[in-house]
Scaffold this motif. Sequence first.
Motif: not given
Length: 339
Positions: A20-25, A47-49, A76-79, A289-293
Amino acid sequence: MRPALFRTRITELLGIRHPILAGGMGPRVSDARYVAAVVNAGGMGFIVAAGFPDPDEFRSELRRCRELTAGRPFGVNLYLSRQAGGVERLRRQIGVLIDEGVACVETAGANPEPVLPLLREAGVKVLHKVPAVRYARTAVKLGVDAVIIVGNDCGGHPGIHGIGSIVQAAHATQVIDVPIVIGGGIGTGRQLAAVLAMGADAVVMGTRMLVTEELWIHPAAKDLVVQGDGTESVIVKKALRDHHRVYRNESAEAALALDDAKVTDFEQYRPHVMGSLTHEAFVTGDMRTGMLDYGPAAVFADAVEPAEVIFDRLIDDASAAAERLAALRPVSECDPRGS
Ligand SMILES: Cc1cc2nc3c(=O)[nH]c(=O)nc-3n(C[C@H](O)[C@H](O)[C@H](O)COP(=O)(O)O)c2cc1C
């Protein structure tokens, strides 16, 4: 914590108990405390860099996570941004994460080619996340360690092809020979069992995890997710071909109106999609308001609970699903149980 029930190529690759993975948020939703809770519950978190553009702050977040996990591996999540200077910024972040002994990265957003050699030479495992099998095949050719394929149900960026997770899972296992993680709409153990039965190696979740007790977002935001049945999830920015699955609030409605009018000028979307609005919403709990995934897996997020309890429920449910499947097999004449 439940004992390890499923051993897969992903549990082996990452040295984790459960597949089970919890994707970067992002931008700073999945912080050290949340990621450590996921890791300590037997999964893998990221952790989202991009949430920590200052290298010192990034380094100290990684150190905090290492302390909280007592040395267990975390990610770490790298975008990968196509914008000017994007790769340079990433290289600096990669230098820090290598220094700090980060075990694996979830790359997303674009082709990982520019950063792959750096990561691989340092022994960092690369799991590349894509919204369609065709991109996963390209990533495999480049030499990633694993692929994460998310279907159209996923909170965040489902890509432009609109293919659901169940098709992606069945297709990916036919044509990809590195470990496969499936995401998009996942929130139960039944789905985990189904994904493993199809030949994949793990699931990744985002929306389902928004109600994790250890996550810092405002309780009112978690409450909304608990109340949600998934029908509040909508894809915006289709006219820009930058499909984004989010919570249907005032900002989303404004973006939908622009989509309907086929507006392709980003400047008209900007006031509604600014990242600062998203952070503000999670801090204040005012989600108007806001773009909330946000994806339809919200329907499974029925209570605020520690990561470990969420995972225990998943594993129990997956185990029950595996038993149900076994019980469906007809007893054959030569089976001693049938005599
Ligand atoms: C609030 C939130 C923020 C997210 N931010 C990011 C991000 O910054 N980078 C990324 O690669 N994925 C991001 N995702 C996507 C997740 O990592 C994951 O791929 C996705 O949520 C899986 O689909 P699901 O929401 O149906 O479980 C985000 C998801 C959520 C719910």
